[in-house]
Design a protein around this motif. Structure first.
Motif, PDB file in Angstrom:
ATOM      1  N   LEU B  15       7.183   8.849  -9.867  1.00 39.03           N
ATOM      2  CA  LEU B  15       6.317   7.792  -9.357  1.00 39.03           C
ATOM      3  C   LEU B  15       6.990   7.204  -8.120  1.00 39.03           C
ATOM      4  O   LEU B  15       8.193   6.926  -8.133  1.00 39.03           O
ATOM      5  CB  LEU B  15       6.145   6.714 -10.422  1.00 39.03           C
ATOM      6  CG  LEU B  15       5.060   5.651 -10.199  1.00 39.03           C
ATOM      7  CD1 LEU B  15       3.679   6.277 -10.235  1.00 39.03           C
ATOM      8  CD2 LEU B  15       5.182   4.557 -11.260  1.00 39.03           C
ATOM      9  N   ARG B  16       6.254   7.055  -7.035  1.00 34.80           N
ATOM     10  CA  ARG B  16       6.852   6.548  -5.801  1.00 34.80           C
ATOM     11  C   ARG B  16       7.387   5.126  -6.004  1.00 34.80           C
ATOM     12  O   ARG B  16       6.801   4.326  -6.732  1.00 34.80           O
ATOM     13  CB  ARG B  16       5.836   6.585  -4.674  1.00 34.80           C
ATOM     14  CG  ARG B  16       5.572   8.012  -4.200  1.00 34.80           C
ATOM     15  CD  ARG B  16       4.513   8.084  -3.133  1.00 34.80           C
ATOM     16  NE  ARG B  16       4.815   7.190  -2.033  1.00 34.80           N
ATOM     17  CZ  ARG B  16       3.916   6.377  -1.495  1.00 34.80           C
ATOM     18  NH1 ARG B  16       2.691   6.342  -1.953  1.00 34.80           N
ATOM     19  NH2 ARG B  16       4.248   5.600  -0.494  1.00 34.80           N
ATOM     20  N   THR B  17       8.483   4.839  -5.343  1.00 37.34           N
ATOM     21  CA  THR B  17       9.129   3.528  -5.525  1.00 37.34           C
ATOM     22  C   THR B  17       8.329   2.401  -4.895  1.00 37.34           C
ATOM     23  O   THR B  17       8.636   1.239  -5.086  1.00 37.34           O
ATOM     24  CB  THR B  17      10.535   3.540  -4.901  1.00 37.34           C
ATOM     25  OG1 THR B  17      10.416   3.898  -3.518  1.00 37.34           O
ATOM     26  CG2 THR B  17      11.443   4.507  -5.620  1.00 37.34           C
ATOM     27  N   ILE B  19       5.300   1.810  -5.652  1.00 39.48           N
ATOM     28  CA  ILE B  19       4.213   1.521  -6.581  1.00 39.48           C
ATOM     29  C   ILE B  19       4.627   0.376  -7.497  1.00 39.48           C
ATOM     30  O   ILE B  19       5.633   0.463  -8.200  1.00 39.48           O
ATOM     31  CB  ILE B  19       3.847   2.752  -7.424  1.00 39.48           C
ATOM     32  CG1 ILE B  19       3.547   3.955  -6.530  1.00 39.48           C
ATOM     33  CG2 ILE B  19       2.663   2.432  -8.355  1.00 39.48           C
ATOM     34  CD1 ILE B  19       2.422   3.730  -5.537  1.00 39.48           C
ATOM     35  N   SER B  20       3.852  -0.687  -7.462  1.00 38.46           N
ATOM     36  CA  SER B  20       4.070  -1.827  -8.336  1.00 38.46           C
ATOM     37  C   SER B  20       3.126  -1.688  -9.529  1.00 38.46           C
ATOM     38  O   SER B  20       2.026  -1.146  -9.386  1.00 38.46           O
ATOM     39  CB  SER B  20       3.765  -3.105  -7.560  1.00 38.46           C
ATOM     40  OG  SER B  20       3.839  -4.236  -8.398  1.00 38.46           O
ATOM     41  N   ALA B  21       3.536  -2.166 -10.700  1.00 41.80           N
ATOM     42  CA  ALA B  21       2.718  -1.980 -11.894  1.00 41.80           C
ATOM     43  C   ALA B  21       2.733  -3.212 -12.777  1.00 41.80           C
ATOM     44  O   ALA B  21       3.723  -3.947 -12.812  1.00 41.80           O
ATOM     45  CB  ALA B  21       3.207  -0.768 -12.691  1.00 41.80           C
ATOM     46  N   ALA B  22       1.628  -3.422 -13.477  1.00 44.74           N
ATOM     47  CA  ALA B  22       1.557  -4.480 -14.478  1.00 44.74           C
ATOM     48  C   ALA B  22       0.818  -3.928 -15.689  1.00 44.74           C
ATOM     49  O   ALA B  22      -0.234  -3.298 -15.552  1.00 44.74           O
ATOM     50  CB  ALA B  22       0.834  -5.706 -13.949  1.00 44.74           C
ATOM     51  N   VAL B  23       1.383  -4.156 -16.856  1.00 46.77           N
ATOM     52  CA  VAL B  23       0.777  -3.669 -18.093  1.00 46.77           C
ATOM     53  C   VAL B  23      -0.308  -4.640 -18.539  1.00 46.77           C
ATOM     54  O   VAL B  23      -0.128  -5.858 -18.486  1.00 46.77           O
ATOM     55  CB  VAL B  23       1.848  -3.538 -19.185  1.00 46.77           C
ATOM     56  CG1 VAL B  23       1.224  -3.026 -20.480  1.00 46.77           C
ATOM     57  CG2 VAL B  23       2.969  -2.615 -18.716  1.00 46.77           C
ATOM     58  N   VAL B  29      -2.427  -1.859 -14.351  1.00 50.29           N
ATOM     59  CA  VAL B  29      -2.912  -1.847 -12.978  1.00 50.29           C
ATOM     60  C   VAL B  29      -1.743  -1.467 -12.083  1.00 50.29           C
ATOM     61  O   VAL B  29      -0.624  -1.940 -12.285  1.00 50.29           O
ATOM     62  CB  VAL B  29      -3.537  -3.207 -12.577  1.00 50.29           C
ATOM     63  CG1 VAL B  29      -2.554  -4.347 -12.717  1.00 50.29           C
ATOM     64  CG2 VAL B  29      -4.086  -3.150 -11.170  1.00 50.29           C
ATOM     65  N   LEU B  30      -1.978  -0.570 -11.157  1.00 51.86           N
ATOM     66  CA  LEU B  30      -0.969  -0.146 -10.188  1.00 51.86           C
ATOM     67  C   LEU B  30      -1.371  -0.644  -8.813  1.00 51.86           C
ATOM     68  O   LEU B  30      -2.560  -0.661  -8.482  1.00 51.86           O
ATOM     69  CB  LEU B  30      -0.852   1.382 -10.132  1.00 51.86           C
ATOM     70  CG  LEU B  30      -0.560   2.155 -11.413  1.00 51.86           C
ATOM     71  CD1 LEU B  30      -0.426   3.646 -11.101  1.00 51.86           C
ATOM     72  CD2 LEU B  30       0.695   1.640 -12.087  1.00 51.86           C
ATOM     73  N   LEU B  31      -0.386  -1.028  -8.018  1.00 48.79           N
ATOM     74  CA  LEU B  31      -0.636  -1.418  -6.633  1.00 48.79           C
ATOM     75  C   LEU B  31       0.291  -0.601  -5.745  1.00 48.79           C
ATOM     76  O   LEU B  31       1.516  -0.638  -5.920  1.00 48.79           O
ATOM     77  CB  LEU B  31      -0.374  -2.914  -6.438  1.00 48.79           C
ATOM     78  CG  LEU B  31      -0.405  -3.433  -4.997  1.00 48.79           C
ATOM     79  CD1 LEU B  31      -1.776  -3.236  -4.366  1.00 48.79           C
ATOM     80  CD2 LEU B  31      -0.015  -4.907  -4.951  1.00 48.79           C
ATOM     81  N   LEU B  33       2.093  -0.413  -2.607  1.00 48.87           N
ATOM     82  CA  LEU B  33       2.483  -1.451  -1.654  1.00 48.87           C
ATOM     83  C   LEU B  33       2.405  -0.964  -0.212  1.00 48.87           C
ATOM     84  O   LEU B  33       2.468  -1.773   0.708  1.00 48.87           O
ATOM     85  CB  LEU B  33       3.894  -1.941  -1.973  1.00 48.87           C
ATOM     86  CG  LEU B  33       4.004  -2.642  -3.328  1.00 48.87           C
ATOM     87  CD1 LEU B  33       5.459  -2.943  -3.659  1.00 48.87           C
ATOM     88  CD2 LEU B  33       3.188  -3.925  -3.348  1.00 48.87           C
ATOM     89  N   GLU B  34       2.267   0.329  -0.016  1.00 48.50           N
ATOM     90  CA  GLU B  34       2.106   0.840   1.347  1.00 48.50           C
ATOM     91  C   GLU B  34       0.641   0.873   1.754  1.00 48.50           C
ATOM     92  O   GLU B  34       0.254   0.336   2.791  1.00 48.50           O
ATOM     93  CB  GLU B  34       2.706   2.243   1.465  1.00 48.50           C
ATOM     94  CG  GLU B  34       4.212   2.244   1.611  1.00 48.50           C
ATOM     95  CD  GLU B  34       4.753   3.623   1.932  1.00 48.50           C
ATOM     96  OE1 GLU B  34       5.952   3.712   2.210  1.00 48.50           O
ATOM     97  OE2 GLU B  34       3.974   4.593   1.893  1.00 48.50           O
ATOM     98  N   PHE B  38      -5.265  -0.565  -5.051  1.00 51.22           N
ATOM     99  CA  PHE B  38      -4.819  -0.747  -6.418  1.00 51.22           C
ATOM    100  C   PHE B  38      -5.742  -0.001  -7.369  1.00 51.22           C
ATOM    101  O   PHE B  38      -6.884   0.310  -7.038  1.00 51.22           O
ATOM    102  CB  PHE B  38      -4.642  -2.220  -6.784  1.00 51.22           C
ATOM    103  CG  PHE B  38      -5.894  -3.055  -6.733  1.00 51.22           C
ATOM    104  CD1 PHE B  38      -6.316  -3.619  -5.551  1.00 51.22           C
ATOM    105  CD2 PHE B  38      -6.610  -3.313  -7.888  1.00 51.22           C
ATOM    106  CE1 PHE B  38      -7.451  -4.404  -5.505  1.00 51.22           C
ATOM    107  CE2 PHE B  38      -7.739  -4.111  -7.860  1.00 51.22           C
ATOM    108  CZ  PHE B  38      -8.159  -4.650  -6.664  1.00 51.22           C
ATOM    109  N   GLU B  53       8.078   7.910 -14.205  1.00 56.65           N
ATOM    110  CA  GLU B  53       8.928   6.870 -13.619  1.00 56.65           C
ATOM    111  C   GLU B  53      10.355   7.360 -13.406  1.00 56.65           C
ATOM    112  O   GLU B  53      11.002   7.018 -12.413  1.00 56.65           O
ATOM    113  CB  GLU B  53       8.915   5.616 -14.499  1.00 56.65           C
ATOM    114  CG  GLU B  53       7.670   4.770 -14.296  1.00 56.65           C
ATOM    115  CD  GLU B  53       7.756   3.417 -14.957  1.00 56.65           C
ATOM    116  OE1 GLU B  53       7.348   2.422 -14.323  1.00 56.65           O
ATOM    117  OE2 GLU B  53       8.219   3.351 -16.116  1.00 56.65           O
TER     118      GLU B  53
END
Lengths: 325, 135
Positions: B15-17, B19-23, B29-31, B33-34, B38, B53
């Protein structure tokens, strides 16, 4: 003239130090926007401003990119630069933050101090996030059981709809900016300001606000005026509420009433995220997403289209309030 | 369809670094950042995503999801294709690492939904994420 003072902006205790009177007053003008007093203050920010040309290369915007300011994350905190040449550096510790601002003399002599406002706003938003709160560019009202977040771009009608709710007996948590967090799994919205920012034309529909032309401008960027909520409505404000609904407000180009349409869950999350400035830094973004995601899941959302003359009608909010039940 | 993905010789994917995630209760949900797009993932999609990951090969993912009850109908490979199409995965440098991910309950087909419009990359200010108007 004193050049250092302490203020309280939500959960932050803010001290300001500047030798230049012009610079000092401009910083205070921004800090004083967030005048809702909280019972406790969890974090201290010190803002030190000097009238001098900063050194070093401009920031690249790797953390945050705004119209007038770019921000990079560095080991000690953040660095920022503005299009007017101002610079800022944040050094962060476990319990406090220190911002050093370098403001080029030409900005002071020319009176172009928008960049100072931008840097102070950056300092406050970073401090609020460090204190565990997420700044949200939204209005919010509550009736004690329901809490409705009202979302729209700047000038999109948040403040006017908030005033309409308050006139109907709802309490305002904020008309433009609030803080959001989750506490033991429960989302909370908290108030930052005791003022509404209303355009003078609002008095057309809400004559109780009086003549707004004589009041101070909210900001260099807008014709809106700052109005103390308590000067217009009795007991109009709430400090804290748990969000249950979210509205995406749009101005209709034609006359008509207020109409509302339910949103799906994806649109609810999208609406909330679009009201939050999310830095391009994974840890910070994770924290924001970790709060906004579950919060959105627990809210019902509506698209609200406001006709050009909707507020002329006494029953303007009837359909919307019914939908919120 | 990226037909080369079906081969077990595809290197380790991570998974690209950025990528922000919330369970969430039913997934995540993934965001990115580049790109500022989402994505909403259901529970099975999130379980698969977590395998990447620390780095995983397609064979690793296929084996783990089979243990979790996923049918052998190409659904897993199709989902991984989607992750790659969206730019959420990249080739990793190191070996694959067995992720400590548990699954319970009935397996459902993984789903990922990308929001039509990305979030703003440039905003009015640090507090106002609106798109700046041209001056």
């Amino acid at each position: 003239m004193p050049s250092d003072a302490t203020f309280f902006c939500g959960p932050l205790e803010v001290t300001v130090e500047a030798r230049s009177a012009i610079l000092y007053e401009k910083i205070l003008e921004t800090v004083r926007l967030y005048d809702r007093v909280w019972a406790s203050h969890e974090r201290h920010i010190a803002i030190h401003a000097l009238e001098r040309t900063g050194s070093g290369s401009p920031a690249l915007g790797t953390f945050l990119r705004c119209a007038r300011i770019d921000v990079d994350a560095v080991e000690s905190g953040l660095v920022a630069s503005t299009i007017g040449g101002a610079r800022a550096r944040l050094v962060r510790s476990a319990t406090s933050e220190r911002w050093d601002l370098d403001i080029p003399p030409v900005l002071l002599t020319s009176g172009n101090l928008e960049d100072v406002e931008e840097l102070v706003t950056l300092a406050l938003t970073a401090g609020w996030r460090s204190a565990g709160w997420i700044p949200v560019h939204a209005a919010a009202v509550t009736d004690g059981e329901r809490c409705v977040m009202i979302c729209a771009p700047s000038g999109g009608g948040k403040s006017t709809l908030t005033a309409a709710f308050v006139r109907r007996g709802w309490l305002a948590v904020g008309d433009d900016k609030v803080l959001l967090r989750t506490n033991d799994g429960v989302a909370q919205i908290a108030a930052l300001q005791r003022t509404f920012n209303l355009h003078p034309q609002t008095s057309t529909w809400f004559p109780e606000v009086g003549d707004l032309e004589a009041l101070p401008l909210y900001s260099t960027w807008t014709q809106k005026r700052k109005v103390k909520i308590e000067s217009v409505w009795t007991d109009p404000a709430a400090d804290l509420a748990s969000p249950t609904h979210i509205l995406r407000v749009r101005r209709a180009a034609t006359p008509g009433p207020i109409e509302c349409t339910p949103m799906d869950s994806g649109a609810v999350l999208s609406t909330l995220l679009r009201q939050i400035a999310i830095p391009t830094e994974r840890a910070t973004a994770n924290a924001i997403l970790g709060c906004a995601g579950p919060t959105a899941r627990r809210m019902r959302g509506f698209d609200v289209d406001v006709g050009e003359n909707a507020y002329e009608r006494a029953d303007a909010l009837d359909v919307l309030e019914a939908a919120l039940r | 369809m990226l037909d080369h993905v079906a081969s077990p010789d595809v290197p380790v994917l991570t998974l690209r670094t950025t990528i922000s995630a919330a369970v969430l209760d039913e997934g995540a949900v993934l965001l990115d950042l580049e790109s500022k797009y989402f994505y909403a993932l259901n529970a099975s999609a999130w379980a698969i995503t977590q395998l990447f990951e620390s780095g995983a090969t397609l064979a690793d993912v296929t084996e783990r999801t089979r243990e979790w009850g996923a049918p052998d109908d190409g659904g897993i490979l199709n989902f991984v294709d989607r992750l790659r199409e969206y730019g959420l995965l990249e080739n990793g440098d190191g070996p694959s690492v067995e992720a400590n991910i548990a699954w319970s309950g009935i397996w459902t087909a993984p789903s990922i939904e990308r929001q039509a419009e990305p979030l703003q990359k440039v905003m009015v200010s640090a507090f106002d994420p609106s798109i700046p108007l041209a001056e």
